[in-house]
Design a protein around this motif. Structure first.
Motif, short mmCIF file in Angstrom:
data_model
loop_
_atom_site.label_atom_id
_atom_site.label_comp_id
_atom_site.label_asym_id
_atom_site.label_seq_id
_atom_site.Cartn_x
_atom_site.Cartn_y
_atom_site.Cartn_z
N PHE A 51 0.57 -1.35 -0.04
CA PHE A 51 -0.44 -0.30 -0.03
C PHE A 51 0.76 1.57 0.14
CE2 PHE A 51 -3.59 -2.36 2.28
CZ PHE A 51 -4.34 -1.96 0.89
N ALA A 52 1.98 1.13 0.90
CA ALA A 52 2.73 2.27 1.08
C ALA A 52 3.42 3.04 -0.11
CB ALA A 52 3.82 1.93 2.29
N VAL A 53 4.02 2.06 -0.91
CA VAL A 53 4.86 2.51 -2.00
C VAL A 53 3.32 3.15 -2.91
CG1 VAL A 53 6.32 0.96 -1.48
CG2 VAL A 53 4.63 0.08 -2.62
N GLY A 54 2.54 2.24 -2.92
CA GLY A 54 1.91 2.79 -3.82
C GLY A 54 0.27 4.42 -3.68
N LEU A 55 1.30 4.74 -2.04
CA LEU A 55 0.55 6.35 -2.07
C LEU A 55 1.75 6.83 -2.14
CD1 LEU A 55 -1.56 7.89 -0.40
CD2 LEU A 55 -0.64 7.12 1.85
N LEU A 56 2.88 6.36 -2.37
CA LEU A 56 4.51 7.70 -2.17
C LEU A 56 3.86 8.03 -3.28
CD1 LEU A 56 6.94 8.05 -1.05
CD2 LEU A 56 8.68 6.31 -2.24
N VAL A 57 4.01 7.36 -4.74
CA VAL A 57 3.53 7.70 -6.26
C VAL A 57 2.79 8.75 -6.17
CG1 VAL A 57 3.49 7.40 -8.65
CG2 VAL A 57 4.52 5.64 -6.84
N VAL A 58 1.82 9.42 -5.22
CA VAL A 58 0.52 9.56 -5.19
C VAL A 58 1.11 11.01 -4.66
CG1 VAL A 58 -1.95 10.22 -4.71
CG2 VAL A 58 -1.59 8.12 -5.42
N LEU A 59 1.27 11.11 -3.04
CA LEU A 59 1.73 12.27 -2.69
C LEU A 59 3.28 12.51 -3.05
CD1 LEU A 59 2.44 10.61 1.19
CD2 LEU A 59 0.63 12.20 0.17
N ILE A 60 4.04 11.70 -4.00
CA ILE A 60 5.15 12.31 -4.60
C ILE A 60 4.21 13.30 -5.85
CG2 ILE A 60 7.07 12.31 -6.17
CD1 ILE A 60 7.80 9.49 -4.91
N ALA A 61 3.56 13.09 -6.27
CA ALA A 61 2.73 13.54 -7.25
C ALA A 61 1.83 15.15 -7.04
CB ALA A 61 2.23 12.44 -8.24
N GLY A 62 2.01 15.28 -5.87
CA GLY A 62 1.25 16.01 -4.74
C GLY A 62 -0.18 15.44 -4.78
N GLY A 63 -0.56 14.38 -4.74
CA GLY A 63 -1.67 14.53 -4.45
C GLY A 63 -2.35 13.27 -2.80
N ILE A 64 -3.26 12.49 -2.39
CA ILE A 64 -3.73 12.60 -1.34
C ILE A 64 -4.55 11.88 -1.74
CG2 ILE A 64 -4.81 12.34 0.89
CD1 ILE A 64 -3.04 15.16 1.78
N ASP A 65 -5.07 9.90 -1.10
CA ASP A 65 -5.59 8.87 -1.52
C ASP A 65 -5.88 8.49 -0.20
OD1 ASP A 65 -7.93 7.03 -2.37
OD2 ASP A 65 -6.43 6.57 -4.55
N GLY A 201 5.15 17.26 -8.76
CA GLY A 201 4.56 17.73 -7.36
C GLY A 201 5.08 18.55 -6.83
N ASP A 202 6.40 19.15 -7.05
CA ASP A 202 7.26 20.21 -6.43
C ASP A 202 6.86 21.14 -7.28
OD1 ASP A 202 9.33 20.64 -4.42
OD2 ASP A 202 10.65 21.40 -6.28
N ASN A 203 6.51 21.10 -8.20
CA ASN A 203 5.88 22.95 -9.22
C ASN A 203 5.35 22.29 -10.13
OD1 ASN A 203 6.18 25.43 -9.83
ND2 ASN A 203 8.06 25.95 -10.38
N GLY A 267 1.84 18.07 -0.04
CA GLY A 267 2.33 19.25 -1.29
C GLY A 267 2.98 18.49 -2.15
N GLY A 268 4.13 17.48 -2.01
CA GLY A 268 4.69 16.76 -3.36
C GLY A 268 6.39 17.07 -3.60
N GLY A 269 6.31 16.20 -5.00
CA GLY A 269 7.44 16.36 -4.81
C GLY A 269 9.38 15.73 -4.09
N LYS A 270 8.92 15.30 -2.51
CA LYS A 270 9.91 14.81 -1.85
C LYS A 270 9.37 13.33 -2.08
CE LYS A 270 12.40 15.98 2.13
NZ LYS A 270 12.27 16.54 3.18
N GLY A 271 9.99 12.17 -1.63
CA GLY A 271 9.35 11.14 -1.07
C GLY A 271 10.72 10.22 -1.57
N SER A 272 10.96 9.24 -0.62
CA SER A 272 12.13 8.13 -1.02
C SER A 272 11.18 6.43 -0.39
CB SER A 272 12.79 7.76 -0.43
OG SER A 272 13.15 7.78 1.07
N VAL A 273 11.89 5.90 -1.50
CA VAL A 273 10.33 4.07 -1.06
C VAL A 273 11.88 4.11 0.11
CG1 VAL A 273 10.96 2.15 -2.10
CG2 VAL A 273 10.51 3.69 -4.08
#
Length: 343
Positions: A51-65, A201-203, A267-273
């Protein structure tokens, strides 16, 4: 070494905290520091890490699910019913069906966000309730126990007999988790699309000016989370050997807390696996340690809530940063952008 620490500060801090907590729990309870408990932690954490690695991609792109756990519950039900229709199937058909349904549910979120410019957290709160309501309405809360034999048969990858006669085992969900984690790492760090997700996600405005397809970023991010949710749902059914409609209900907050704890920026643009995985493991170790010490499970919920609160408070992104592109534009003063403003 200093440069490595500065570039991976969050991960290094998490490793230090995990080590310190493990040492404390080893003295606090004699059951924590055992191979059997360590393997159990991995087996139990596998679904949450997927679940987390999938959610990470959404958060990196600036969203929340927050609808992915309920989506996984729907995947479980529909996959088992579909497998029953085709005579039982096998692992290949199971993964394909689960992945397809999961991606479809993720794309529904992306469509609502992109087409109607709804803020992602609002859209997924809505789909969370719609998905769960439909699931409970059509299933009437009845669990499924008559699963295909291949799905309920335990697949043990590694096992070792302990001194007390019990067995410590690494099961299939752990292997699937490793594959999903590696695939996500390769996707976000080694592909052009992954780098575009970080830039988006960053800009978002800058990404648009550079020609990045905003709609594609949204569909890819939520589609990837849908894929991971589908796989996680199938693994949960395999691990539990049953499908319970509300078994994953509430899991989304634990996972969100773990991912932001691992360094993903709201808010996006940051995060690592790596940070994401360490965050899940830290949350799992905390829950496991509290259980072994006989502490009320409500204490764990308080910790999860505190993690989310602190993450939001300390996030460098304003709440308004959750809205651009993943919803309506919000101006610097926090008010909705004028209808004539260029998007």
């Amino acid at each position: 070494m200093r440069k490595l620490f500065l570039s991976h500060t969050t991960e290094c801090v998490l490793i230090a905290v995990i080590i310190a907590m493990s040492i404390f729990l080893a003295f606090a309870t004699d059951r924590f520091f055992t191979l059997g408990n360590a393997f159990d932690l991995l087996n139990i954490s596998a679904v949450n890490i997927i679940f987390a690695v999938g959610l990470l991609v959404v958060l990196i792109a600036g969203g929340i699910d927050i609808s992915f756990a309920v989506a996984a519950s729907i995947v479980q039900y529909l996959t088992v019913l579909a497998l029953e229709r085709i005579g039982g199937g096998g692992w290949t058909s199971g993964f394909l069906i689960a992945a397809g349904i999961g991606i479809a549910l993720g794309l529904i979120n992306a469509f609502l966000i992109h087409r109607f410019r709804i803020i992602s957290i609002v859209a997924t709160i809505a789909t969370f309730n719609v998905y769960f309501g439909l699931l409970m309405f059509f299933t009437k809360g009845v669990s499924l126990y008559n699963l295909p034999d291949w799905l309920t048969s335990r697949v043990v990858i590694y096992e070792r007999e302990m001194a007390d006669g019990s067995w410590a085992e690494i099961t299939l969900p752990v292997v699937v988790m490793v594959v999903c984690t590696l695939a996500t790492w390769l996707f976000i760090t080694r592909t052009t699309t992954g780098r575009q997700l970080y830039a988006f996600g960053d800009n978002p405005d800058g990404a648009r000016r550079f020609g990045i397809n905003i709609g594609a970023m949204q569909f890819i991010a939520f589609g990837w989370l849908g894929l991971m949710a589908g796989i996680a749902g199938l693994m949960q059914a395999h691990y539990a050997q049953e499908v319970v409609p509300n078994a994953l209900y509430g899991r989304e907050l634990d996972v969100l807390a773990a991912v932001v704890l691992g360094g993903a920026r709201l808010g996006g643009g940051k995060g690592s696996v790596l940070g994401c995985v360490l965050g899940v493991l830290l949350v799992s170790i905390t829950q496991n340690g509290l259980n072994l010490m006989g502490v009320s499970p409500f204490a764990f919920k308080m910790i999860v809530g505190a993690i989310i609160l602190v993450a939001i408070t300390l996030s460098s992104a304003r709440i308004g940063a959750l809205a651009p592109v993943f919803g309506g534009r919000i101006s610097a003063d926090g008010q909705p952008a004028a209808s004539g403003e260029k998007r």
